[in-house]
Scaffold this active site. Structure first.
Site, mmCIF file in Angstrom:
data_model
loop_
_atom_site.group_PDB
_atom_site.id
_atom_site.type_symbol
_atom_site.label_atom_id
_atom_site.label_comp_id
_atom_site.label_asym_id
_atom_site.label_seq_id
_atom_site.Cartn_x
_atom_site.Cartn_y
_atom_site.Cartn_z
ATOM 1 N N HIS A 187 -0.556 -5.259 -5.962
ATOM 2 C CA HIS A 187 -1.440 -5.210 -4.788
ATOM 3 C C HIS A 187 -1.026 -4.084 -3.847
ATOM 4 O O HIS A 187 0.051 -3.502 -4.000
ATOM 5 C CB HIS A 187 -1.416 -6.561 -4.068
ATOM 6 C CG HIS A 187 -0.031 -6.969 -3.637
ATOM 7 N ND1 HIS A 187 0.526 -6.550 -2.466
ATOM 8 C CD2 HIS A 187 0.903 -7.731 -4.245
ATOM 9 C CE1 HIS A 187 1.746 -7.054 -2.352
ATOM 10 N NE2 HIS A 187 1.997 -7.773 -3.434
ATOM 11 N N ASN A 188 -1.850 -3.809 -2.823
ATOM 12 C CA ASN A 188 -1.485 -2.820 -1.801
ATOM 13 C C ASN A 188 -0.205 -3.301 -1.127
ATOM 14 O O ASN A 188 -0.100 -4.461 -0.750
ATOM 15 C CB ASN A 188 -2.574 -2.699 -0.721
ATOM 16 C CG ASN A 188 -3.812 -1.971 -1.213
ATOM 17 O OD1 ASN A 188 -4.880 -2.527 -1.232
ATOM 18 N ND2 ASN A 188 -3.644 -0.732 -1.628
ATOM 19 N N GLY B 221 4.750 -1.839 -3.490
ATOM 20 C CA GLY B 221 5.848 -0.910 -3.743
ATOM 21 C C GLY B 221 5.542 0.174 -4.765
ATOM 22 O O GLY B 221 6.419 0.962 -5.107
ATOM 23 N N LYS B 222 4.295 0.237 -5.223
ATOM 24 C CA LYS B 222 3.944 1.194 -6.278
ATOM 25 C C LYS B 222 4.172 2.629 -5.828
ATOM 26 O O LYS B 222 4.799 3.415 -6.522
ATOM 27 C CB LYS B 222 2.471 1.037 -6.690
ATOM 28 C CG LYS B 222 2.099 -0.334 -7.194
ATOM 29 C CD LYS B 222 0.699 -0.339 -7.798
ATOM 30 C CE LYS B 222 -0.408 0.082 -6.847
ATOM 31 N NZ LYS B 222 -0.639 -0.801 -5.724
ATOM 32 N N GLU C 274 -2.744 6.764 -8.571
ATOM 33 C CA GLU C 274 -4.119 6.362 -8.235
ATOM 34 C C GLU C 274 -5.081 7.542 -8.366
ATOM 35 O O GLU C 274 -5.971 7.731 -7.545
ATOM 36 C CB GLU C 274 -4.180 5.783 -6.824
ATOM 37 C CG GLU C 274 -3.296 4.567 -6.704
ATOM 38 C CD GLU C 274 -3.753 3.618 -5.627
ATOM 39 O OE1 GLU C 274 -4.956 3.590 -5.337
ATOM 40 O OE2 GLU C 274 -2.902 2.896 -5.090
#
Lengths: 281, 290
Positions: A43-44, A47-48, A168
């Site tokens: 999810h937003n 930590g991506k 992204e």
């Protein structure tokens, strides 16, 4: 096979002086083998993007190490490591620096002091790899979002990196642009064995990976093949993700009392299963 | 508030060597209280239309009527303030527009500029943060200490604080995770119904257009080439592909199944839920017959 990238027990916080603020990344370990396609989902705020910054050496972990091709990343080898890892970001307009397509692809080569003849050759080759070689002198304003992202990929490829990170990279594109970019990446992998790390919310993109890392609240929540991860079903939904189309529809059908024989992962499998289980004869 | 575009054309830098026409003879009527989606390929003119909806751009030819105000090419319009208040635009990445020290100050900035007393604006802001799903405690925080998803909600609260009749959404879920996307879209749909808003959604997502809109307009190369209900628009896959658009995945799926089965189902389903219940009913009926 050897590891292109390894994170060992990495912890990072944006506010080291304030212990009330949660770590952005906590004790995360994983590695990416040469030739693999890994997707990081979550999810937003899971930590991506912090992971992408750590890999690129924009930030350094408070604990643990980030190793690029066997070498722990530090201030000294940072530049060398960046030339090994190409990155493509979210917004196609924010990463176009050249006045024309070929200038843009040449930008990083010039910065790296690549001789002119070699540069011309590499720019051509890289643009050919993303099917943009007929656009050499086009201005960015005349390109679609998908085309701009393909040029960004070419810019990364021209440096002959060991790994490509897509942060992204398809999220601002229209459906057609997204397809363009993903099929180019798939083709590159087949032809050149390029290692890919994609950070994404797009589940169809995640399905294309060999392995998924599922991040939640800064921790690695799960790791596995797409089918292993998506078999987690409702747990994924609870943690802010969604299920890929076929799995979601399959579940909805079953809730509505429609028989299916298996757990189809793709649209084609689901069409077949639905037809065989209910319509055939 | 009814909105009506008539023979609207627009050119950037008209009469100069850099003239670039972006819209050609666009006719589009958006009825008060309806949910209108505008879809089209990148560069089709969607964003240029959007900027006409509260007179940020004015037509080079033709006119646009917003409520009882008509903006006609070549005529100077004096008072655009009422339009700017009545039509709220949520731009792409609205969180980039936050600028105040606290969330509260950011939300009340617009209304206070339009003469709403501070007390009243603050009262409204408290209700609005709850409405967009944030805890009241964020009001005193700096907007820049919030997560991306929270910042977006604050920005949306700032637009709602103007109490618009028309809300225009430009790709409102870009960059959000699937849950955030659904929450934001559901929020706008609830507002649309509860406040009887006219909602205009500019989007790449055929899924969202199919799920939420009453009417869809397709833009292609600066022209409005097709209008209709989602079921009308999405039943013609071939025409859509001429405009480089695809149908929602569920419609593609239904067509695949129909092709395999060799017959068509009684209706075209716009959402996964609708499809699942239609199939279940269809199978039930067949069982009853045999």
């Amino acid at each position: 096979m050897r590891a292109i990238l390894t994170l060992n027990n990495v912890t990072f916080t944006y506010a080291p002086e304030d212990s009330s603020i949660k770590n952005a990344i906590e004790d995360v370990s994983f590695s990416v083998q040469e030739g693999e396609w890994i997707a990081i989902v979550g999810h937003n705020g899971s930590g991506k993007s912090t992971i992408a910054r750590l890999i690129n050496g924009l930030i350094f972990p408070q604990n643990g190490t980030v190793e690029v091709i066997g070498e722990p990343l530090n201030e000294d080898n940072l530049w060398n490591s960046r030339s090994q890892i190409g990155m493509v970001f979210q917004n196609p307009d924010n990463q176009f620096v050249g006045a024309t397509v070929q200038d843009d692809v040449a930008f990083a080569l010039e910065n790296n002091g690549v001789p002119h003849d070699e540069m011309v050759k590499r720019v051509r080759e890289a643009l050919k790899q993303v099917n943009m070689d007929s656009f050499l002198n086009h201005e960015p304003s005349h390109l679609s979002g998908g085309q701009k992202q393909r040029v960004a990929i070419a810019g990364a490829l021209a440096l002959q990196p060991r790994m490509l990170i897509l942060d992204e990279a398809t999220s601002m594109l229209d459906p057609q642009g997204r397809q363009e970019v993903l099929s180019i990446v798939r083709e590159l992998r087949e032809k050149t064995g390029l290692t890919v790390l994609s950070i994404t919310h797009d589940l169809e993109e995640a399905m294309m990976a060999d392995r998924l890392l599922f991040m939640n609240g800064g921790k690695k929540f799960a790791e596995g093949t797409p089918s292993e991860i998506f078999a987690m079903g409702d747990q994924l939904v609870k943690l802010g993700l969604d299920l890929p189309f076929a799995l979601k529809l399959g579940k909805l059908l079953q809730i509505n009392g429609v028989n299916l024989s298996g757990e189809p992962m793709t649209e084609e499998e689901l069409v077949n299963d639905l037809w065989i289980s209910n319509f055939k004869n | 508030m009814d909105i009506k575009l008539q023979k609207l054309s627009f050119a950037y830098a008209p009469g100069t060597p850099f003239e670039k026409r972006a819209l050609f003879d666009v006719d589009l009527a958006i009825a008060s209280g309806s949910y209108q989606a505008i879809i089209g390929h990148t560069g089709s003119g969607k964003s240029t239309i959007l900027q006409h909806l509260n007179a940020l751009l004015k037509p080079t030819e033709g006119s646009i009527q917003i409520g009882d105000k008509v903006i006609t090419a070549g005529k100077k319009e004096k008072d655009l303030r009422p339009i700017r208040q009545k039509v709220g635009i949520v731009f792409q990445f609205p969180e980039h527009q936050l600028f105040e020290e606290t969330v509260l100050k950011d939300i009340i900035f617009g209304p206070m500029n339009f003469g709403v007393p501070e007390e009243e604006a603050m009262e409204n802001a408290r209700d609005l943060v709850k409405l967009v799903g944030l805890p009241e405690a964020v009001l005193e925080k700096s907007p820049f200490d919030l997560s991306g998803g929270q910042m977006r909600r604050v920005a949306i609260a700032g637009v709602l604080a103007m109490e618009p009749d028309v809300i225009v959404l430009d790709e409102p879920t870009a960059g959000l995770d699937p849950r955030g996307r659904k929450e934001i879209m559901d929020l706008f749909y609830q507002l649309h119904q509860k406040r009887n808003l006219t909602t205009i959604l500019v989007t790449h997502s055929m899924e969202d257009a199919a799920r939420y809109a009453d009417q869809i307009a397709i833009m292609h190369e600066g022209r409005c080439v097709l209008t209709g209900t989602p079921r009308e628009i999405f039943s013609d896959i071939e025409t859509l592909s001429n405009y480089r658009l695809e149908v929602p995945q569920i419609i593609h799926f239904q067509k695949q199944l129909e092709q395999k089965a060799g017959f068509s189902f009684p209706k075209l389903c716009l959402t996964e839920e609708e499809f699942a219940s239609m199939i279940s009913e269809w199978l039930q009926e067949r069982r009853n017959q045999s």
